[in-house]
Design a protein around this motif. Structure first.
Motif, PDB file in Angstrom:
ATOM      1  N   ILE A  37       0.838  -1.204   0.000  1.00 45.20           N
ATOM      2  CA  ILE A  37       0.000   0.000   0.000  1.00 45.20           C
ATOM      3  C   ILE A  37       0.869   1.248   0.000  1.00 45.20           C
ATOM      4  O   ILE A  37       0.650   2.177  -0.785  1.00 45.20           O
ATOM      5  CB  ILE A  37      -0.967  -0.005   1.209  1.00 45.20           C
ATOM      6  CG1 ILE A  37      -2.019  -1.091   1.029  1.00 45.20           C
ATOM      7  CG2 ILE A  37      -1.619   1.361   1.394  1.00 45.20           C
ATOM      8  CD1 ILE A  37      -2.860  -1.361   2.267  1.00 45.20           C
ATOM      9  N   GLU A  38       1.872   1.278   0.860  1.00 47.46           N
ATOM     10  CA  GLU A  38       2.766   2.441   0.924  1.00 47.46           C
ATOM     11  C   GLU A  38       3.546   2.616  -0.375  1.00 47.46           C
ATOM     12  O   GLU A  38       3.718   3.733  -0.859  1.00 47.46           O
ATOM     13  CB  GLU A  38       3.717   2.316   2.119  1.00 47.46           C
ATOM     14  CG  GLU A  38       3.029   2.475   3.454  1.00 47.46           C
ATOM     15  CD  GLU A  38       2.295   3.807   3.588  1.00 47.46           C
ATOM     16  OE1 GLU A  38       2.864   4.859   3.208  1.00 47.46           O
ATOM     17  OE2 GLU A  38       1.150   3.797   4.053  1.00 47.46           O
ATOM     18  N   LEU A  39       4.020   1.525  -0.933  1.00 48.75           N
ATOM     19  CA  LEU A  39       4.762   1.584  -2.189  1.00 48.75           C
ATOM     20  C   LEU A  39       3.881   2.111  -3.324  1.00 48.75           C
ATOM     21  O   LEU A  39       4.313   2.937  -4.127  1.00 48.75           O
ATOM     22  CB  LEU A  39       5.313   0.197  -2.542  1.00 48.75           C
ATOM     23  CG  LEU A  39       6.230   0.101  -3.745  1.00 48.75           C
ATOM     24  CD1 LEU A  39       7.448   0.991  -3.575  1.00 48.75           C
ATOM     25  CD2 LEU A  39       6.658  -1.335  -3.954  1.00 48.75           C
ATOM     26  N   ALA A  40       2.636   1.674  -3.354  1.00 46.47           N
ATOM     27  CA  ALA A  40       1.698   2.149  -4.377  1.00 46.47           C
ATOM     28  C   ALA A  40       1.435   3.648  -4.208  1.00 46.47           C
ATOM     29  O   ALA A  40       1.391   4.392  -5.192  1.00 46.47           O
ATOM     30  CB  ALA A  40       0.398   1.361  -4.302  1.00 46.47           C
ATOM     31  N   LYS A  41       1.266   4.091  -2.976  1.00 44.65           N
ATOM     32  CA  LYS A  41       1.047   5.514  -2.719  1.00 44.65           C
ATOM     33  C   LYS A  41       2.248   6.347  -3.159  1.00 44.65           C
ATOM     34  O   LYS A  41       2.090   7.379  -3.809  1.00 44.65           O
ATOM     35  CB  LYS A  41       0.780   5.758  -1.230  1.00 44.65           C
ATOM     36  CG  LYS A  41      -0.582   5.329  -0.766  1.00 44.65           C
ATOM     37  CD  LYS A  41      -0.730   5.598   0.724  1.00 44.65           C
ATOM     38  CE  LYS A  41      -2.061   5.136   1.260  1.00 44.65           C
ATOM     39  NZ  LYS A  41      -2.154   5.359   2.718  1.00 44.65           N
ATOM     40  N   LEU A  42       3.434   5.899  -2.800  1.00 50.79           N
ATOM     41  CA  LEU A  42       4.647   6.650  -3.130  1.00 50.79           C
ATOM     42  C   LEU A  42       4.927   6.698  -4.627  1.00 50.79           C
ATOM     43  O   LEU A  42       5.422   7.699  -5.137  1.00 50.79           O
ATOM     44  CB  LEU A  42       5.858   6.038  -2.415  1.00 50.79           C
ATOM     45  CG  LEU A  42       5.914   6.252  -0.907  1.00 50.79           C
ATOM     46  CD1 LEU A  42       7.047   5.432  -0.302  1.00 50.79           C
ATOM     47  CD2 LEU A  42       6.092   7.731  -0.587  1.00 50.79           C
ATOM     48  N   SER A  43       4.618   5.629  -5.308  1.00 53.39           N
ATOM     49  CA  SER A  43       4.953   5.558  -6.734  1.00 53.39           C
ATOM     50  C   SER A  43       3.783   5.915  -7.648  1.00 53.39           C
ATOM     51  O   SER A  43       3.952   6.001  -8.854  1.00 53.39           O
ATOM     52  CB  SER A  43       5.457   4.153  -7.081  1.00 53.39           C
ATOM     53  OG  SER A  43       4.434   3.206  -6.907  1.00 53.39           O
ATOM     54  N   GLY A  44       2.603   6.108  -7.061  1.00 58.58           N
ATOM     55  CA  GLY A  44       1.431   6.413  -7.864  1.00 58.58           C
ATOM     56  C   GLY A  44       0.927   5.220  -8.653  1.00 58.58           C
ATOM     57  O   GLY A  44       0.216   5.369  -9.643  1.00 58.58           O
ATOM     58  N   ALA A  45       1.290   4.031  -8.208  1.00 61.16           N
ATOM     59  CA  ALA A  45       0.909   2.801  -8.914  1.00 61.16           C
ATOM     60  C   ALA A  45      -0.493   2.351  -8.525  1.00 61.16           C
ATOM     61  O   ALA A  45      -0.994   2.683  -7.453  1.00 61.16           O
ATOM     62  CB  ALA A  45       1.898   1.684  -8.594  1.00 61.16           C
ATOM     63  N   GLN A  46      -1.105   1.603  -9.415  1.00 58.71           N
ATOM     64  CA  GLN A  46      -2.367   0.932  -9.097  1.00 58.71           C
ATOM     65  C   GLN A  46      -2.022  -0.282  -8.246  1.00 58.71           C
ATOM     66  O   GLN A  46      -1.046  -0.982  -8.520  1.00 58.71           O
ATOM     67  CB  GLN A  46      -3.066   0.447 -10.356  1.00 58.71           C
ATOM     68  CG  GLN A  46      -3.570   1.517 -11.259  1.00 58.71           C
ATOM     69  CD  GLN A  46      -4.219   0.910 -12.504  1.00 58.71           C
ATOM     70  OE1 GLN A  46      -4.219  -0.289 -12.716  1.00 58.71           O
ATOM     71  NE2 GLN A  46      -4.774   1.778 -13.338  1.00 58.71           N
ATOM     72  N   LEU A  47      -2.816  -0.521  -7.221  1.00 56.01           N
ATOM     73  CA  LEU A  47      -2.601  -1.686  -6.361  1.00 56.01           C
ATOM     74  C   LEU A  47      -3.740  -2.661  -6.556  1.00 56.01           C
ATOM     75  O   LEU A  47      -4.909  -2.296  -6.427  1.00 56.01           O
ATOM     76  CB  LEU A  47      -2.511  -1.274  -4.896  1.00 56.01           C
ATOM     77  CG  LEU A  47      -2.333  -2.402  -3.891  1.00 56.01           C
ATOM     78  CD1 LEU A  47      -1.030  -3.153  -4.143  1.00 56.01           C
ATOM     79  CD2 LEU A  47      -2.363  -1.866  -2.474  1.00 56.01           C
ATOM     80  N   HIS A  48      -3.388  -3.888  -6.897  1.00 55.93           N
ATOM     81  CA  HIS A  48      -4.378  -4.946  -7.078  1.00 55.93           C
ATOM     82  C   HIS A  48      -4.079  -6.024  -6.041  1.00 55.93           C
ATOM     83  O   HIS A  48      -2.936  -6.442  -5.889  1.00 55.93           O
ATOM     84  CB  HIS A  48      -4.286  -5.542  -8.481  1.00 55.93           C
ATOM     85  CG  HIS A  48      -4.516  -4.535  -9.555  1.00 55.93           C
ATOM     86  ND1 HIS A  48      -5.760  -4.248 -10.047  1.00 55.93           N
ATOM     87  CD2 HIS A  48      -3.650  -3.720 -10.210  1.00 55.93           C
ATOM     88  CE1 HIS A  48      -5.659  -3.312 -10.973  1.00 55.93           C
ATOM     89  NE2 HIS A  48      -4.390  -2.975 -11.093  1.00 55.93           N
TER      90      HIS A  48
END
Length: 66
Positions: free
Chosen positions: A26-37
């Motif tokens: 979740i944190e990595l997705a937030k920091l990188s602006g990635a979609q999280l599935h």
């Protein structure tokens, strides 16, 4: 952080062991602006008595995390 990741997929079984991994994803997705599935994984062996009736009663669900 740069857009190193566009999409991140994490598999979970809901156990205590995976909580740290989910939090990190979740944190990595937030920091990188990635979609999280996320994929919820469950073992549905006949030994557990789970069958078609169980899957009809508790169908898989999808959640969107913003």
């Amino acid at each position: 952080m740069t857009n190193l990741y566009k999409k991140i997929l994490i598999a979970t079984d809901g156990s205590e062991y995976i909580k740290k991994g989910v939090t990190h994803a979740i944190e990595l997705a937030k920091l990188s602006g990635a979609q999280l599935h996320a994929v919820y994984v469950m073992d549905i062996k006949i030994d557990y008595g789970l069958n078609r009736t169980f899957l009809q009663t508790y169908p898989p669900k999808a959640w969107k995390i913003s």
